[in-house]
Motif scaffolding. Sequence first.
Motif, mmCIF file in Angstrom:
data_model
loop_
_atom_site.group_PDB
_atom_site.id
_atom_site.type_symbol
_atom_site.label_atom_id
_atom_site.label_comp_id
_atom_site.label_asym_id
_atom_site.label_seq_id
_atom_site.Cartn_x
_atom_site.Cartn_y
_atom_site.Cartn_z
ATOM 1 N N THR A 58 12.039 53.739 102.981
ATOM 2 C CA THR A 58 10.937 54.416 102.293
ATOM 3 C C THR A 58 9.889 54.901 103.281
ATOM 4 O OG1 THR A 58 11.289 53.033 100.329
ATOM 5 C CG2 THR A 58 9.178 54.177 100.492
ATOM 6 N N LEU A 59 9.576 54.071 104.268
ATOM 7 C CA LEU A 59 8.607 54.466 105.300
ATOM 8 C C LEU A 59 9.073 55.740 106.003
ATOM 9 C CD1 LEU A 59 7.888 50.936 106.836
ATOM 10 C CD2 LEU A 59 6.314 52.281 105.424
ATOM 11 N N ILE A 60 10.362 55.788 106.327
ATOM 12 C CA ILE A 60 10.916 56.957 107.013
ATOM 13 C C ILE A 60 10.908 58.179 106.092
ATOM 14 C CG2 ILE A 60 13.047 57.929 107.973
ATOM 15 C CD1 ILE A 60 13.680 55.117 109.063
ATOM 16 N N THR A 61 11.342 57.978 104.856
ATOM 17 C CA THR A 61 11.383 59.087 103.901
ATOM 18 C C THR A 61 9.992 59.672 103.676
ATOM 19 O OG1 THR A 61 13.320 58.164 102.766
ATOM 20 C CG2 THR A 61 11.964 59.705 101.509
ATOM 21 N N TYR A 62 9.003 58.801 103.605
ATOM 22 C CA TYR A 62 7.642 59.259 103.285
ATOM 23 C C TYR A 62 7.065 60.167 104.374
ATOM 24 C CZ TYR A 62 3.103 59.134 101.025
ATOM 25 O OH TYR A 62 1.947 59.502 100.365
ATOM 26 N N VAL A 63 7.416 59.910 105.626
ATOM 27 C CA VAL A 63 6.819 60.690 106.721
ATOM 28 C C VAL A 63 7.750 61.776 107.232
ATOM 29 C CG1 VAL A 63 5.466 58.680 107.402
ATOM 30 C CG2 VAL A 63 7.623 59.163 108.594
ATOM 31 N N PRO B 103 5.882 64.783 116.492
ATOM 32 C CA PRO B 103 4.431 64.567 116.443
ATOM 33 C C PRO B 103 3.866 64.529 115.020
ATOM 34 C CG PRO B 103 4.977 66.755 117.335
ATOM 35 C CD PRO B 103 6.232 65.972 117.291
ATOM 36 N N GLY B 104 4.332 65.417 114.163
ATOM 37 C CA GLY B 104 3.847 65.413 112.775
ATOM 38 C C GLY B 104 4.268 64.155 112.038
ATOM 39 N N ARG C 40 1.719 61.279 110.449
ATOM 40 C CA ARG C 40 1.794 60.846 109.052
ATOM 41 C C ARG C 40 2.070 59.345 108.956
ATOM 42 N NH1 ARG C 40 4.129 66.083 108.603
ATOM 43 N NH2 ARG C 40 6.237 65.299 108.995
ATOM 44 N N ALA C 41 2.844 58.827 109.902
ATOM 45 C CA ALA C 41 3.162 57.398 109.893
ATOM 46 C C ALA C 41 1.906 56.555 110.081
ATOM 47 C CB ALA C 41 4.184 57.084 110.990
ATOM 48 N N GLU C 42 1.032 56.965 110.988
ATOM 49 C CA GLU C 42 -0.190 56.202 111.228
ATOM 50 C C GLU C 42 -1.077 56.198 109.982
ATOM 51 O OE1 GLU C 42 -0.726 54.215 113.740
ATOM 52 O OE2 GLU C 42 1.253 54.865 114.503
ATOM 53 N N LYS C 43 -1.158 57.332 109.294
ATOM 54 C CA LYS C 43 -1.952 57.404 108.066
ATOM 55 C C LYS C 43 -1.356 56.516 106.975
ATOM 56 C CE LYS C 43 -3.736 62.093 108.787
ATOM 57 N NZ LYS C 43 -3.733 63.513 108.284
ATOM 58 N N SER D 5 9.866 65.009 108.106
ATOM 59 C CA SER D 5 9.559 66.428 108.076
ATOM 60 C C SER D 5 10.247 67.106 106.889
ATOM 61 C CB SER D 5 10.001 67.084 109.388
ATOM 62 O OG SER D 5 9.592 68.432 109.449
ATOM 63 N N LEU D 6 11.428 66.602 106.523
ATOM 64 C CA LEU D 6 12.146 67.140 105.378
ATOM 65 C C LEU D 6 11.304 67.022 104.113
ATOM 66 C CD1 LEU D 6 15.815 65.761 105.731
ATOM 67 C CD2 LEU D 6 15.053 68.125 106.016
ATOM 68 N N SER D 7 10.635 65.876 103.952
ATOM 69 C CA SER D 7 9.853 65.607 102.740
ATOM 70 C C SER D 7 8.572 66.425 102.675
ATOM 71 C CB SER D 7 9.502 64.114 102.660
ATOM 72 O OG SER D 7 10.654 63.308 102.752
ATOM 73 N N HIS D 8 8.214 67.057 103.792
ATOM 74 C CA HIS D 8 6.961 67.803 103.847
ATOM 75 C C HIS D 8 7.190 69.306 104.011
ATOM 76 C CE1 HIS D 8 5.499 63.716 104.378
ATOM 77 N NE2 HIS D 8 4.315 64.159 104.020
ATOM 78 N N GLY D 9 8.260 69.793 103.405
ATOM 79 C CA GLY D 9 8.483 71.239 103.324
ATOM 80 C C GLY D 9 9.414 71.828 104.349
ATOM 81 N N ASN D 10 9.758 71.104 105.387
ATOM 82 C CA ASN D 10 10.618 71.652 106.443
ATOM 83 C C ASN D 10 12.097 71.335 106.167
ATOM 84 O OD1 ASN D 10 8.392 72.669 108.028
ATOM 85 N ND2 ASN D 10 7.958 70.530 108.529
ATOM 86 N N CYS D 11 12.558 71.822 105.029
ATOM 87 C CA CYS D 11 13.931 71.515 104.613
ATOM 88 C C CYS D 11 14.814 72.755 104.573
ATOM 89 C CB CYS D 11 13.924 70.842 103.236
ATOM 90 S SG CYS D 11 13.074 71.788 101.961
ATOM 91 N N HIS D 12 14.305 73.877 105.065
ATOM 92 C CA HIS D 12 15.083 75.124 105.023
ATOM 93 C C HIS D 12 15.809 75.343 106.345
ATOM 94 C CE1 HIS D 12 13.314 76.235 101.150
ATOM 95 N NE2 HIS D 12 12.186 75.719 101.640
ATOM 96 N N PHE D 13 16.660 74.371 106.660
ATOM 97 C CA PHE D 13 17.441 74.419 107.912
ATOM 98 C C PHE D 13 18.874 73.997 107.643
ATOM 99 C CE2 PHE D 13 13.113 73.653 109.540
ATOM 100 C CZ PHE D 13 13.040 74.567 110.576
#
Length: 441
Positions: free
Chosen positions: A284-289, A351-352, A356-359, A291-299
Amino acid sequence: MGHKRCRTCSLSKVAVMATSPMLQGCIKTAEDLLKRVDLLCSHQDVEGRAKLCSKLRAELKFLQKVKAGQVAIKESHLQSTNLTHLKAVVESAESLEKVISVLHVFAYEGPDGRKQTLVVDVVANGGHTWVKAIGRKAEALHNIWQGRGQYGDKSVIRQAEDYLEASRQQPIQYSNPHIIFAFYNGVSSPMADTLKEMGISVKGDIVAVNTVVGSDEDEDDDEEEDEDFVQDEQDVEDNVEEDGDGEAQLMHTRVDRDTVVASLAFPTDVKVAECARVNLDITTLITYVSSLSHGNCHFTFREYVLTEQAAQERQDKVLPKLDAFMEGKELFACHSAVRDFRTILDTLGGPGERERAEKLLARLTVVPDQPSERTQRLVASSKVNQRSLMIFGTGDTLRAVTMTANSGFVRAAANQGVRYSVFIHQPRALTEGKEWRATPI
C-alpha cells in the motif's frame, strides 16, 4: 389379477404425477431460480454461486426424472424437497446489499471445545451480515421448538445459538456479524420474541399462537424435510398441568396462521461500527506514492508487469479508493513495513515518489512490530513469510484494518484458519525511474 391391478394402479399414478400441476410448478421454480442466481452473480462476485447452482440443478434433475416416470413418489413428497430452502436462499440474496457469499461454511469451536462447522445461507453487507433463510412452515418450526417434532429435528432456537457462537469467533473488522433469520413461511410470535431477545433480527410474517389443552391428534406436523435440521435432543417439553381431580392435562400452543401479528422486512438500519484504525502494508505504501497512481500511466514499459499495471490504472484509478478508505482514520505502519519501504524507495524510487513518501510517512504513526498471538501460530510457507507476519500481525494487535495488495498472504492465512480484517486493492509499482526508457502512449 390382483397383481396386475396393482401394477396398473402404479402406472396410473406415475402418469398422473407426470402431469401434476404441482410438479410442473416445482420444475418451473427450479429453472427460474437458476436464472435468478445467474443474474444476481452477474452484478457482483458471489462466492458459493457454483455450489448453489449445483444444488438447484440436482433438484431440477430429480424433478425431471419424476416427470419422466423414472422415479415414483407421492405428490405430497414434492413439498419435502430442498427447493423450498433454496428458494429462500435466493430470495434473501436478492433482497440484500453487498452479498459476498452464499452457503458459506464457517469453522468454529463449540462450547464443548470440539471443532464445528456452520453453513451460513447468505453473507451480505460486505461480511457484516449473516442470514439464515428458512422455508419451513411456522407450524412445523413451532412444533419442533415445543418438542413435538420428529426425532433428530433441531429447533430454530438451537440453530440460533450455533449462529451466535460461530459469529463471536468470526469478527469482521473486529465486530461480530449481525444475524438475521428470514422466515418465508411465517414464524410463531413466541419464537420471534425469543430470537429477538437473543439479539437476532427476524424477517417475515409473525403469526399468533393459541393455547391448547388436551390431545395433539389433529395437529399438522408438516413433515417436510430440510437439510438444515440435524439430530439433536428436543428443545422444549410440553407443559403438564393438573386439573381439579388431579389428572394430568397436556398444555401446549398451536400456531394460528390466519392471525398475522406483524410482517417484518429485512432490517435496513443495521449499524456497522466502521473500524477507525488503518494499518498500511508495504504494498500500500508503494502503491500510494507510485508515479503510476499519480497520472503517469500512459506508457508502455519494457517490463510486462509494469505495462499491465499502467493499463489497469488507466481503466481503474487506485488512489481515489485508497484516499476514500483512509479518510478520517488513524493511520499506522509497523517498523518492518517502514524499514523495508525505505529500502525499496532508496533503490527504485524517483524524486517525485520519494517526496510523496516523506509526506505519507509524516501522516503515519510508526509502531514496533507486535504480531498477535494467533499470527504467531501460523506456519511459514511461500506465501506466509516473516515480513508479512509482522505487518498483518501488528495490524491484528492494533485492531486495525490492514490495507494491502498482498491477497496471496490473506488467502494463505485464511486457509490456516486466521482471517484478517483487510482492505485489498490493486498493486502499483515504483515506475518513475523507468519512465525515461518507456514508450509514451
